[in-house]
Scaffold this motif. Structure first.
Motif, PDB file in Angstrom:
ATOM      1  N   HIS A 104     -11.644  10.313   2.292  1.00 30.70           N
ATOM      2  CA  HIS A 104     -11.355  10.248   0.756  1.00 30.70           C
ATOM      3  C   HIS A 104     -10.102   9.524   0.503  1.00 30.70           C
ATOM      4  O   HIS A 104      -9.968   8.607  -0.417  1.00 30.70           O
ATOM      5  N   GLN A 105      -9.154   9.665   1.244  1.00 26.78           N
ATOM      6  CA  GLN A 105      -7.864   9.051   0.736  1.00 26.78           C
ATOM      7  C   GLN A 105      -8.065   7.385   1.243  1.00 26.78           C
ATOM      8  O   GLN A 105      -7.572   6.813   0.315  1.00 26.78           O
ATOM      9  N   GLY A 106      -8.806   7.180   2.327  1.00 24.94           N
ATOM     10  CA  GLY A 106      -9.151   5.666   2.516  1.00 24.94           C
ATOM     11  C   GLY A 106      -9.850   5.150   1.227  1.00 24.94           C
ATOM     12  O   GLY A 106      -9.478   3.964   1.019  1.00 24.94           O
ATOM     13  N   LEU A 107     -10.898   5.908   0.935  1.00 23.69           N
ATOM     14  CA  LEU A 107     -11.703   5.035  -0.117  1.00 23.69           C
ATOM     15  C   LEU A 107     -10.894   5.078  -1.527  1.00 23.69           C
ATOM     16  O   LEU A 107     -11.139   4.217  -2.162  1.00 23.69           O
ATOM     17  N   GLN A 108      -9.914   5.923  -1.773  1.00 18.67           N
ATOM     18  CA  GLN A 108      -9.180   5.788  -2.805  1.00 18.67           C
ATOM     19  C   GLN A 108      -8.019   4.622  -2.821  1.00 18.67           C
ATOM     20  O   GLN A 108      -7.566   4.381  -3.634  1.00 18.67           O
ATOM     21  N   ALA A 109      -8.037   4.399  -1.665  1.00 11.65           N
ATOM     22  CA  ALA A 109      -6.758   3.179  -1.382  1.00 11.65           C
ATOM     23  C   ALA A 109      -7.814   1.738  -1.506  1.00 11.65           C
ATOM     24  O   ALA A 109      -7.300   0.677  -1.517  1.00 11.65           O
ATOM     25  N   LEU A 110      -9.183   1.942  -1.514  1.00 14.83           N
ATOM     26  CA  LEU A 110      -9.825   0.644  -1.258  1.00 14.83           C
ATOM     27  C   LEU A 110      -9.594  -0.223  -2.595  1.00 14.83           C
ATOM     28  O   LEU A 110      -9.366  -1.420  -2.333  1.00 14.83           O
ATOM     29  N   PRO A 111      -9.662   0.393  -3.955  1.00 11.62           N
ATOM     30  CA  PRO A 111      -9.148  -0.731  -4.854  1.00 11.62           C
ATOM     31  C   PRO A 111      -7.995  -1.417  -4.628  1.00 11.62           C
ATOM     32  O   PRO A 111      -7.858  -2.675  -4.842  1.00 11.62           O
ATOM     33  N   TRP A 112      -7.061  -0.789  -4.213  1.00  6.15           N
ATOM     34  CA  TRP A 112      -5.676  -1.492  -3.944  1.00  6.15           C
ATOM     35  C   TRP A 112      -5.867  -2.663  -2.924  1.00  6.15           C
ATOM     36  O   TRP A 112      -5.348  -3.696  -2.929  1.00  6.15           O
TER      37      TRP A 112
ATOM     38  N   GLU B 311      -0.814   4.094  -1.055  1.00  9.43           N
ATOM     39  CA  GLU B 311      -2.155   3.614  -0.832  1.00  9.43           C
ATOM     40  C   GLU B 311      -1.898   2.501   0.445  1.00  9.43           C
ATOM     41  O   GLU B 311      -3.004   2.344   1.212  1.00  9.43           O
ATOM     42  N   ALA B 312      -0.895   1.789   0.308  1.00 14.91           N
ATOM     43  CA  ALA B 312      -0.596   0.664   1.613  1.00 14.91           C
ATOM     44  C   ALA B 312      -0.547   1.645   2.855  1.00 14.91           C
ATOM     45  O   ALA B 312      -0.902   1.177   3.696  1.00 14.91           O
ATOM     46  N   ALA B 313      -0.090   2.809   2.668  1.00 18.36           N
ATOM     47  CA  ALA B 313       0.384   3.715   3.726  1.00 18.36           C
ATOM     48  C   ALA B 313      -0.848   3.803   4.475  1.00 18.36           C
ATOM     49  O   ALA B 313      -1.096   4.048   5.803  1.00 18.36           O
ATOM     50  N   THR B 336       7.988   1.290  -0.359  1.00 17.48           N
ATOM     51  CA  THR B 336       9.043   2.349  -0.088  1.00 17.48           C
ATOM     52  C   THR B 336       8.510   3.572  -0.311  1.00 17.48           C
ATOM     53  O   THR B 336       7.319   3.693  -0.737  1.00 17.48           O
ATOM     54  N   GLY B 337       9.025   4.715  -0.231  1.00 17.42           N
ATOM     55  CA  GLY B 337       8.429   5.915  -0.056  1.00 17.42           C
ATOM     56  C   GLY B 337       7.631   6.147   0.903  1.00 17.42           C
ATOM     57  O   GLY B 337       6.928   5.442   1.670  1.00 17.42           O
ATOM     58  N   SER B 338       7.015   7.342   1.061  1.00  8.54           N
ATOM     59  CA  SER B 338       6.106   7.856   2.113  1.00  8.54           C
ATOM     60  C   SER B 338       4.701   8.386   1.438  1.00  8.54           C
ATOM     61  O   SER B 338       4.672   8.796   0.207  1.00  8.54           O
ATOM     62  N   GLY B 339       3.671   7.843   2.127  1.00 10.79           N
ATOM     63  CA  GLY B 339       2.537   8.318   1.809  1.00 10.79           C
ATOM     64  C   GLY B 339       2.188  10.072   2.003  1.00 10.79           C
ATOM     65  O   GLY B 339       1.807  10.246   3.270  1.00 10.79           O
ATOM     66  N   CYS B 340       2.781  10.837   1.053  1.00 13.20           N
ATOM     67  CA  CYS B 340       2.883  12.198   1.322  1.00 13.20           C
ATOM     68  C   CYS B 340       1.727  12.882   1.963  1.00 13.20           C
ATOM     69  O   CYS B 340       1.306  13.517   2.828  1.00 13.20           O
ATOM     70  N   VAL B 341       0.396  12.509   1.203  1.00 10.19           N
ATOM     71  CA  VAL B 341      -0.891  13.187   1.516  1.00 10.19           C
ATOM     72  C   VAL B 341      -1.367  12.745   2.753  1.00 10.19           C
ATOM     73  O   VAL B 341      -1.761  13.594   3.686  1.00 10.19           O
ATOM     74  N   LEU B 342      -0.656  11.471   3.012  1.00 13.70           N
ATOM     75  CA  LEU B 342      -1.142  11.006   4.316  1.00 13.70           C
ATOM     76  C   LEU B 342      -0.543  11.327   5.631  1.00 13.70           C
ATOM     77  O   LEU B 342      -1.218  11.706   6.614  1.00 13.70           O
ATOM     78  N   ASP B 343       0.574  11.831   5.156  1.00  6.41           N
ATOM     79  CA  ASP B 343       1.338  12.363   6.333  1.00  6.41           C
ATOM     80  C   ASP B 343       0.818  13.826   6.724  1.00  6.41           C
ATOM     81  O   ASP B 343       0.493  14.294   7.644  1.00  6.41           O
ATOM     82  N   VAL B 344       0.473  14.499   5.653  1.00 11.70           N
ATOM     83  CA  VAL B 344      -0.108  15.629   5.736  1.00 11.70           C
ATOM     84  C   VAL B 344      -1.433  15.641   6.554  1.00 11.70           C
ATOM     85  O   VAL B 344      -1.854  16.517   7.498  1.00 11.70           O
TER      86      VAL B 344
END
Lengths: 426, 426
Positions: A104-112, B311-313, B336-344
């Protein structure tokens, strides 16, 4: 007696529930492989677009984004029909659900990612690797599904699918890498090495898949290299891998390369769909059998009366649970008739033991293959070896030490934690 | 973002649900060990009664039947609070439920067995073995529970309980065997050999249990032989094992033997209860932790916003899923900043992988121990070896072949299927 049958039926129902879940999983996997197929195409076209915007790949890419979005919507709809809270518990379930969160996280980052590509804000290599990562999160779901299935036949089918899907992804990476080189009009030495690795590794994955699938699928996989487009692909592969690094490459071959690779990937995707179809049918068939076994139990109930013979039989049965006895088995108590419920229990217990043992083997096999792949990857990264060299190195270590390949792989991975990284990961 | 958290939370919930089930299982195991304790006593008293009815064991046995019935009612009530249909699916669940069916069948046959004993309709040896079978069906539930638990700490605790419970059962068989001999006023050669085996084997089981339990329990287990009653037990053991087969034995020692053995079994049962208590507390503690991890996720959600950095993260994280990548990891995109959800997500995925790997080890260990026990049993039956001789034989084979004990055990068991039975099972 009623309670005994109650537990027996509950046991069979637990199997039915598990198989029903696998029917859902097979549907989800169909949507997953379809989405991966579109993302792979999007990756290839992005590379052509980034490498040579003048060649008009913009429109093709634009159309592809729409196709990907459709596959993505279908995938998300399939996800929504999963009910995560209902029933299923445990570690494997938690792993699969965590994978879903990552997807899910990946698909949300796809537009970026797409924005970067459109704005030429990244190199083809960076874009390729970003898509690789997104696709890998989807593919790891296939691995988790194979690892979680509790039926040996279904598990074997899922392991075959996992290898087919991996082989196809490596073919997709090959397409992307070659597309970038043709679009740029030159290939670098490390790209050539990567291509050689991707060609070798995809072959190995597909061979494993072929060894695990039905005869027809195996023949279809074996027949792939003979197809006309793939003969063309071989010529273009030679062109890429034998070119002098940095020397000009015929940019006009971009389209031919993309078409030849895409033909191969489409053929592989067709096989994927057939395998997922077989998987689905297998799950449904097993589910039906399990349900019938559940229903039959009610009939058995009618045929059963408690009597002395049945009770004596309990203490004399030559059952699986007796394996732990310190004493020799009981001499038979003279009785007539059979302990009908008891026969059902012992048969059921024996069958469950057999299934468990067979499943252990399939899973162990899968785990070992994964260990070997990871150890190879480590050797490739740390020692700068090719896929074939890493494989050869592991084999040699195993022969020298008189140990199994998987044991050596485990040893390599354990030792790796102690080694300083020879090649930085950033 | 919402959907990502939805799946993440669902994953954690799957762990909570699994741990809740383990809390129930620990309650069921308490009732199981209590019932086994009473059945073991009933077996011992039945042997005294069958061997020497004149000595007035009738009343003691009668009182014991009531105590067993109470424990049985408590056990059945605990079973009724299990909801077999709700949620839990799969092969292990099916195995446990099939065990329950077998237990039910056994408990229904118990009145028949008691009638035989009351009417002197069977030998003490037959009665012993009938009780052994019934008790083994109960104990195999403990094994299934240990095999099914998906938390390494809980699984380790269950494996310890399994060995403690096995050791105690061997001590119970020793009590029954000796009781029959004292009651009869003579011991036979094969009974002496069985006693020696039971003494050795229970020691080995208790040592394994001690090696897996908490420090206090280990000390309690180690301290057992020093207790006064147990010193008396040692003297009586010597009397039994050194008597000339068939020569008269002091029948008046029956009560002393029963009392000394019972003291040992009661002490072991106390340890069982403490271990089950620890298990219960451990399950509840883990359940609480898992629930907290579930709840905390809602807070994390509040701290998270989707932005470019997050998203970059996704494409740059150094994650576990990346282990399968053919390409080196991505160079970091400046952010800058951290991909918080991604870390989780990545932390959760890593933790689940660690737990899975640790669990594999514990289970593998349990499976190997079981293999070795089964191979030993086979050698004892086929070659007429004692426990110690069988153990020694396996060790020697392993050393000669440069293989692990479990591998040799597996080879012995596989080969056994091909061998003709040297000693008939009837």
């Amino acid at each position: 007696m009623d309670r005994t049958l109650h537990w027996l039926r509950a046991a069979r129902h637990a199997l039915v529930a598990e198989l029903r879940q696998l029917v859902h999983t097979s549907q989800l996997l169909r949507a997953t492989t379809a989405l991966v197929h579109q993302l792979q195409r999007e990756r290839g076209l992005s590379n052509l677009y980034l490498g040579n915007a003048a060649a008009g790949w913009h429109d093709a890419l634009q159309r592809q984004l729409e196709a990907t979005d459709q596959a993505c919507a279908a995938f998300l709809a399939e996800l929504d029909s999963l009910e995560p809270g209902s029933g299923a518990a445990g570690l494997q379930r938690a792993r699969l659900l965590t994978d879903l969160a990552r997807v899910h996280q990946g698909l949300q980052a796809l537009p970026w990612l797409r924005r970067r590509v459109r704005e030429h804000g990244c190199s083809p290599r960076w874009a390729t690797q970003a898509y690789v990562r997104l696709i890998q999160t989807l593919l790891s779901m296939v691995f988790e599904a194979a690892d979680a299935a509790q039926d040996p036949d279904i598990s074997r089918c899922l392991v075959a699918l996992y290898h087919l899907v991996q082989g196809k992804e490596l073919a997709g990476q090959e397409r992307a890498c070659g597309a970038a080189a043709f679009a740029r009009g030159a290939i670098e030495a490390d790209e050539q090495q990567l291509l050689l690795h991707l060609i070798e590794a995809q072959q190995r994955s597909l061979e494993v898949a072929a060894s695990l699938t039905s005869r027809e699928l195996t023949e279809a996989l074996d027949g792939l290299p003979q197809q006309a487009e793939l003969v063309r692909l071989e010529r273009l592969r030679r062109q890429l891998t034998s070119a002098l690094p940095g020397a000009p490459l015929d940019r006009s071959s971009s389209a031919a390369w993309f078409a030849a690779c895409t033909a191969r990937l489409d053929a592989l995707h067709e096989l994927e769909e057939r395998l997922v179809g077989e998987l689905r049918a297998l799950c449904e068939h097993k589910c039906e059998l399990a349900q019938r076994a559940c229903d039959e139990l009610s009939v058995a109930q009618l045929n059963t009366r408690a009597d002395d013979a049945a009770e004596a039989a309990f203490f004399e049965a030559d059952d699986a649970a007796g394996a732990g006895l310190a004493l020799p088995p009981l001499p038979a108590w003279p009785h007539t008739g059979s302990g009908c419920v008891l026969d059902v229990i012992e048969t059921q217990a024996r069958q469950l033991q057999q299934v468990t043992a067979e499943l252990e083997k399939v899973r162990h096999n899968l785990q070992e293959r994964r260990l070997i792949e990871r150890a190879k990857g480590l050797l490739m990264a740390h020692q700068g070896l090719t896929e074939a060299e890493a494989h050869h190195r592991l084999r040699q270590m195993a022969m020298n030490q008189g140990r199994r390949l998987a044991e050596v792989a485990q040893a390599v991975l354990s030792a790796a934690e102690l080694l300083p990284a020879q090649r930085s990961r950033a």
